[in-house]
Write a protein that holds these residues in place. Structure first.
Motif, PDB file in Angstrom:
ATOM      1  N   ALA A   1       0.822  -1.219   0.000  1.00  0.00           N
ATOM      2  CA  ALA A   1       0.000   0.000   0.000  1.00  0.00           C
ATOM      3  C   ALA A   1       0.851   1.263   0.000  1.00  0.00           C
ATOM      4  O   ALA A   1       0.304   2.368   0.076  1.00  0.00           O
ATOM      5  CB  ALA A   1      -0.934  -0.017   1.205  1.00  0.00           C
ATOM      6  N   GLY A   2       2.160   1.112  -0.096  1.00  0.00           N
ATOM      7  CA  GLY A   2       3.048   2.277  -0.095  1.00  0.00           C
ATOM      8  C   GLY A   2       3.381   2.780   1.286  1.00  0.00           C
ATOM      9  O   GLY A   2       3.878   3.901   1.434  1.00  0.00           O
ATOM     10  N   GLY A   3       3.131   1.954   2.316  1.00  0.00           N
ATOM     11  CA  GLY A   3       3.404   2.373   3.676  1.00  0.00           C
ATOM     12  C   GLY A   3       4.828   2.076   4.107  1.00  0.00           C
ATOM     13  O   GLY A   3       5.612   1.448   3.369  1.00  0.00           O
ATOM     14  N   GLN A   4       5.158   2.503   5.301  1.00  0.00           N
ATOM     15  CA  GLN A   4       6.480   2.279   5.875  1.00  0.00           C
ATOM     16  C   GLN A   4       6.334   1.660   7.251  1.00  0.00           C
ATOM     17  O   GLN A   4       5.599   2.170   8.102  1.00  0.00           O
ATOM     18  CB  GLN A   4       7.262   3.591   5.993  1.00  0.00           C
ATOM     19  N   LEU A   5       7.040   0.569   7.459  1.00  0.00           N
ATOM     20  CA  LEU A   5       7.048  -0.086   8.767  1.00  0.00           C
ATOM     21  C   LEU A   5       7.948   0.682   9.715  1.00  0.00           C
ATOM     22  O   LEU A   5       9.066   1.055   9.354  1.00  0.00           O
ATOM     23  CB  LEU A   5       7.548  -1.522   8.611  1.00  0.00           C
ATOM     24  N   ASP A   6       7.471   0.927  10.939  1.00  0.00           N
ATOM     25  CA  ASP A   6       8.314   1.560  11.950  1.00  0.00           C
ATOM     26  C   ASP A   6       8.856   0.534  12.935  1.00  0.00           C
ATOM     27  O   ASP A   6      10.050   0.530  13.230  1.00  0.00           O
ATOM     28  CB  ASP A   6       7.544   2.643  12.697  1.00  0.00           C
ATOM     29  N   PHE A   7       7.992  -0.324  13.461  1.00  0.00           N
ATOM     30  CA  PHE A   7       8.494  -1.386  14.341  1.00  0.00           C
ATOM     31  C   PHE A   7       7.559  -2.577  14.285  1.00  0.00           C
ATOM     32  O   PHE A   7       6.407  -2.485  13.868  1.00  0.00           O
ATOM     33  CB  PHE A   7       8.701  -0.895  15.781  1.00  0.00           C
ATOM     34  N   TRP A   8       8.089  -3.724  14.745  1.00  0.00           N
ATOM     35  CA  TRP A   8       7.344  -4.979  14.726  1.00  0.00           C
ATOM     36  C   TRP A   8       7.907  -5.862  15.834  1.00  0.00           C
ATOM     37  O   TRP A   8       9.136  -5.995  15.955  1.00  0.00           O
ATOM     38  CB  TRP A   8       7.507  -5.652  13.367  1.00  0.00           C
ATOM     39  N   LYS A   9       7.070  -6.398  16.642  1.00  0.00           N
ATOM     40  CA  LYS A   9       7.375  -7.342  17.713  1.00  0.00           C
ATOM     41  C   LYS A   9       7.851  -6.627  18.984  1.00  0.00           C
ATOM     42  O   LYS A   9       8.837  -5.900  18.970  1.00  0.00           O
ATOM     43  CB  LYS A   9       8.390  -8.390  17.280  1.00  0.00           C
ATOM     44  N   ILE A  10       7.106  -6.895  20.065  1.00  0.00           N
ATOM     45  CA  ILE A  10       7.308  -6.236  21.349  1.00  0.00           C
ATOM     46  C   ILE A  10       7.655  -7.290  22.402  1.00  0.00           C
ATOM     47  O   ILE A  10       7.117  -8.400  22.386  1.00  0.00           O
ATOM     48  CB  ILE A  10       6.035  -5.481  21.796  1.00  0.00           C
ATOM     49  N   ALA A  11       8.512  -6.924  23.322  1.00  0.00           N
ATOM     50  CA  ALA A  11       8.911  -7.838  24.397  1.00  0.00           C
ATOM     51  C   ALA A  11       7.841  -7.858  25.476  1.00  0.00           C
ATOM     52  O   ALA A  11       8.035  -7.391  26.597  1.00  0.00           O
ATOM     53  CB  ALA A  11      10.259  -7.416  24.967  1.00  0.00           C
ATOM     54  N   MET A  12       6.687  -8.396  25.126  1.00  0.00           N
ATOM     55  CA  MET A  12       5.558  -8.449  26.050  1.00  0.00           C
ATOM     56  C   MET A  12       4.767  -9.719  25.807  1.00  0.00           C
ATOM     57  O   MET A  12       4.849 -10.334  24.725  1.00  0.00           O
ATOM     58  CB  MET A  12       4.660  -7.221  25.887  1.00  0.00           C
ATOM     59  N   ARG A  13       3.994 -10.108  26.817  1.00  0.00           N
ATOM     60  CA  ARG A  13       3.130 -11.278  26.704  1.00  0.00           C
ATOM     61  C   ARG A  13       1.858 -11.005  27.496  1.00  0.00           C
ATOM     62  O   ARG A  13       1.944 -10.647  28.689  1.00  0.00           O
ATOM     63  CB  ARG A  13       3.856 -12.507  27.262  1.00  0.00           C
ATOM     64  N   PRO A  14       0.683 -11.132  26.833  1.00  0.00           N
ATOM     65  CA  PRO A  14       0.488 -11.445  25.420  1.00  0.00           C
ATOM     66  C   PRO A  14       0.695 -10.206  24.551  1.00  0.00           C
ATOM     67  O   PRO A  14       0.744  -9.088  25.061  1.00  0.00           O
ATOM     68  CB  PRO A  14      -0.979 -11.886  25.387  1.00  0.00           C
ATOM     69  N   GLY A  15       0.819 -10.413  23.233  1.00  0.00           N
ATOM     70  CA  GLY A  15       0.874  -9.276  22.325  1.00  0.00           C
ATOM     71  C   GLY A  15       2.189  -9.081  21.602  1.00  0.00           C
ATOM     72  O   GLY A  15       2.411  -8.010  21.037  1.00  0.00           O
ATOM     73  N   LYS A  16       3.054 -10.064  21.583  1.00  0.00           N
ATOM     74  CA  LYS A  16       4.366  -9.908  20.950  1.00  0.00           C
ATOM     75  C   LYS A  16       4.284  -9.434  19.495  1.00  0.00           C
ATOM     76  O   LYS A  16       4.972  -8.489  19.113  1.00  0.00           O
ATOM     77  CB  LYS A  16       5.126 -11.229  21.046  1.00  0.00           C
ATOM     78  N   PRO A  17       3.454 -10.047  18.622  1.00  0.00           N
ATOM     79  CA  PRO A  17       3.484  -9.670  17.198  1.00  0.00           C
ATOM     80  C   PRO A  17       2.666  -8.417  16.890  1.00  0.00           C
ATOM     81  O   PRO A  17       1.631  -8.476  16.205  1.00  0.00           O
ATOM     82  CB  PRO A  17       2.910 -10.900  16.505  1.00  0.00           C
ATOM     83  N   LEU A  18       3.110  -7.273  17.394  1.00  0.00           N
ATOM     84  CA  LEU A  18       2.417  -6.010  17.146  1.00  0.00           C
ATOM     85  C   LEU A  18       3.186  -5.226  16.091  1.00  0.00           C
ATOM     86  O   LEU A  18       4.415  -5.173  16.114  1.00  0.00           O
ATOM     87  CB  LEU A  18       2.296  -5.213  18.436  1.00  0.00           C
ATOM     88  N   ILE A  19       2.468  -4.603  15.166  1.00  0.00           N
ATOM     89  CA  ILE A  19       3.060  -3.879  14.039  1.00  0.00           C
ATOM     90  C   ILE A  19       2.640  -2.415  14.113  1.00  0.00           C
ATOM     91  O   ILE A  19       1.496  -2.104  14.444  1.00  0.00           O
ATOM     92  CB  ILE A  19       2.584  -4.478  12.693  1.00  0.00           C
ATOM     93  N   ALA A  20       3.555  -1.517  13.784  1.00  0.00           N
ATOM     94  CA  ALA A  20       3.211  -0.097  13.674  1.00  0.00           C
ATOM     95  C   ALA A  20       3.955   0.501  12.496  1.00  0.00           C
ATOM     96  O   ALA A  20       5.127   0.191  12.247  1.00  0.00           O
ATOM     97  CB  ALA A  20       3.561   0.650  14.953  1.00  0.00           C
ATOM     98  N   GLY A  21       3.263   1.342  11.754  1.00  0.00           N
ATOM     99  CA  GLY A  21       3.863   2.025  10.616  1.00  0.00           C
ATOM    100  C   GLY A  21       2.952   3.129  10.134  1.00  0.00           C
ATOM    101  O   GLY A  21       1.987   3.503  10.814  1.00  0.00           O
ATOM    102  N   ARG A  22       3.262   3.634   8.957  1.00  0.00           N
ATOM    103  CA  ARG A  22       2.471   4.722   8.388  1.00  0.00           C
ATOM    104  C   ARG A  22       2.121   4.418   6.948  1.00  0.00           C
ATOM    105  O   ARG A  22       2.893   3.803   6.212  1.00  0.00           O
ATOM    106  CB  ARG A  22       3.242   6.046   8.435  1.00  0.00           C
ATOM    107  N   ILE A  23       0.936   4.867   6.559  1.00  0.00           N
ATOM    108  CA  ILE A  23       0.523   4.899   5.154  1.00  0.00           C
ATOM    109  C   ILE A  23       0.047   6.315   4.894  1.00  0.00           C
ATOM    110  O   ILE A  23      -1.015   6.719   5.363  1.00  0.00           O
ATOM    111  CB  ILE A  23      -0.612   3.902   4.851  1.00  0.00           C
ATOM    112  N   GLY A  24       0.852   7.098   4.192  1.00  0.00           N
ATOM    113  CA  GLY A  24       0.525   8.505   4.024  1.00  0.00           C
ATOM    114  C   GLY A  24       0.504   9.193   5.371  1.00  0.00           C
ATOM    115  O   GLY A  24       1.448   9.103   6.150  1.00  0.00           O
TER     116      GLY A  24
END
Length: 396
Positions: free
Chosen positions: A264-287
Motif C-alpha cells: 500500500a506504499g506504507g512504511q514499517l516503523d516497528f514490529w514485535k514487542i517484548a511483552m506477553r500477550p501481544g508480541k506480534p504487534l506492528i506499527a507504521g504509516r501509510i501517508g
C-alpha cells in the motif's frame, strides 16, 4: 527489526508517528470526554457574592442572640432590597445573596418568627460566617481552572461553565478504522462452518473506543488476501487518522498485514514487542495515517489495545498524559518469577487485593469478563509473595 522492542520504547515510537490533531472551538454541551487544548482561566468570581448555604435568616453576628426585627426576604436569583440595619434579620433561602452588613445565617430550625419578631430557640451560630458561602470561596476571577491536555469530565465542565465559559478549545476527534482479518471470521451471531469462529475482536475494540473522543468506522472483516488487504489499507489511509488491523500480524503464510503495508506504499516503523500477550504487534504509516496491527487472539488484542491503541487515540485527541497509569496494590496470592518478556496478567482487584484470573492463555475471553486490572510483571522480575505489592494497570 528482529530484536524485540521494550514496551516503553514502542509506545514512544508509536506516538511520534503523527502529531496531535488540530483543535476545535465548540460549545460546552458538546465537550464531554474531549481533551482541552487551551487552559481555562476563570472569568468571574464563584460565587460572585456572599451567598446563604441554608434556608434561614441573615443577621449580623454582633446582634446575637437577638431578638431581631424582620426586614424582608431574599430568594436565589434576586438582589437584596437594602442593607441590614442593627437588630434586623432578613428571611433568606439557599443560594440567595446576603444583604450588605449581614455576615451570618441562622438556620430556620433554630428560630421562631412571631409577626415581625424573630427569636432564637435553639443553638445559634457559634461564630461569624456560619452557613455563608463567601465570595470567591470556590475560585476567584483569573484563577487557572483547567489545564490544556486534561479530559473534560462532567465536573470539569461544570467548573468551566461556572468560570464563565460558553465554548472551549478542545483537541480533535481521531478517525479510526477497525479491520479484522482472517478467513475464519464470521459476523457475530451467524452460523459457523467447521473451522470458523465469531469475530469478537472488532466489536470489543469498538467498545473500548466508545468512551474515547474518536470517530470509529464500524469493524470491517477482510479475508486473508494480501492484495485485497493492501487495497483496503490504501483506501482507508486517505480517510482515517488511524487504521487498526486485528490478526495477520505474525509470520505465518496467512499473515499479510506487514506485506500489505508495503504494497500500500506504507512504511514499517516497528514490529514485535517484548511483552506477553501481544508480541506480534506492528506499527507504521501509510501517508498521513498510522497503521497499528494488533495480534488476533482476543486477550492479546485487548492488552495491546489498552497499551497502544487507547494511548494513541488519546494522544491524537490532545491528552497531556495518554499512557495508562501504573498503580500498586498487594497480591492476594504469590507469583513466580518474571519471564523473558514483560507479562500483563489479567487480574481482579477486589477489596484492595490483586488476584490473577484463572486462565492466562491469549486466546481466552472468559478472563476478560471479570478482569479489571492488568498485573505488570517485568522481565526477570523476582517472585512475589502474597501480601507484597505488585504493579497494575486499571482496565474497564
Amino acid at each position: 527489526m528482529s530484536a524485540l522492542l521494550a514496551v516503553e520504547e514502542a509506545q514512544a515510537r508509536l506516538l511520534a508517528l503523527k502529531p496531535p490533531l488540530g483543535a476545535d472551538n465548540i460549545g460546552v454541551a458538546q465537550c464531554a470526554g474531549r481533551y482541552l487544548a487551551q487552559d481555562v482561566v476563570a472569568g468571574r468570581d464563584q460565587p460572585a457574592a456572599a451567598l446563604s448555604a441554608m434556608d434561614g435568616y441573615a443577621i449580623r453576628f454582633a446582634d446575637m442572640p437577638g431578638p431581631w426585627t424582620m426586614a424582608g426576604e431574599v430568594a436565589a436569583g434576586t438582589a437584596p432590597a437594602h442593607a441590614l440595619g442593627p437588630g434586623e434579620a432578613i428571611r433568606i433561602f439557599t443560594g440567595a445573596m446576603l444583604p450588605d452588613n449581614a455576615d451570618t445565617v441562622v438556620v430556620q430550625e433554630n428560630v421562631i418568627a412571631d409577626g415581625a419578631r424573630l427569636t432564637l430557640t435553639g443553638d445559634g451560630p457559634a461564630s461569624s460566617g456560619r452557613h455563608v458561602r463567601a465570595r470567591a470561596s470556590d475560585f476567584a476571577a483569573g484563577a487557572l481552572l483547567l489545564t490544556a491536555g486534561c479530559r473534560l469530565s462532567p465536573g470539569a465542565l461544570a467548573a468551566a461553565i461556572m468560570g464563565g465559559a460558553g465554548d472551549l478549545i478542545v483537541g480533535g476527534r481521531p478517525r479510526v478504522a477497525i479491520l479484522t482479518t482472517g478467513d475464519e471470521l464470521v459476523a457475530p451471531g451467524r452460523a459457523l462452518a467447521p473451522g470458523q469462529i465469531p469475530d469478537s475482536n472488532g466489536t470489543m475494540l469498538a467498545a473500548m473506543l466508545a468512551a474515547e473522543p474518536a470517530d470509529v468506522t464500524l469493524p470491517l472483516r477482510v479475508r486473508d488476501d494480501r492484495s485485497v488487504l493492501a487495497n483496503i489499507l490504501g483506501d482507508m489511509a486517505r480517510r482515517h487518522d488511524v487504521i487498526v488491523t486485528v490478526g495477520g500480524a505474525s509470520v505465518g503464510d496467512h499473515d499479510h498485514v506487514r506485506g500489505a503495508l508495503d504494497d500500500a506504499g506504507g512504511q514499517l516503523d516497528f514490529w514485535k514487542i517484548a511483552m506477553r500477550p501481544g508480541k506480534p504487534l506492528i506499527a507504521g504509516r501509510i501517508g498521513d495515517a498510522i497503521l497499528l496491527g494488533l495480534p488476533g487472539n482476543p486477550s492479546s488484542a485487548f492488552v495491546t489495545a489498552t497499551l497502544f491503541l487507547l494511548p494513541l487515540v488519546r494522544y491524537l485527541a490532545g491528552a497531556a498524559a495518554p499512557l495508562p497509569e501504573v498503580s500498586q496494590a498487594p497480591l492476594a496470592v504469590s507469583l513466580g518469577p518474571g519471564g523473558a518478556r514483560r507479562d500483563y496478567l489479567r487480574a481482579r482487584l477486589d477489596k484492595g487485593l490483586l488476584t490473577p484470573c484463572d486462565g492466562q492463555d491469549s486466546g481466552q475471553t472468559q478472563p476478560l469478563i471479570s478482569a479489571n486490572a492488568l498485573i505488570v510483571r517485568d522481565i526477570g522480575a523476582a517472585p512475589r509473595a502474597a501480601g507484597e505489592l505488585a504493579n497494575y494497570i486499571a482496565i474497564a
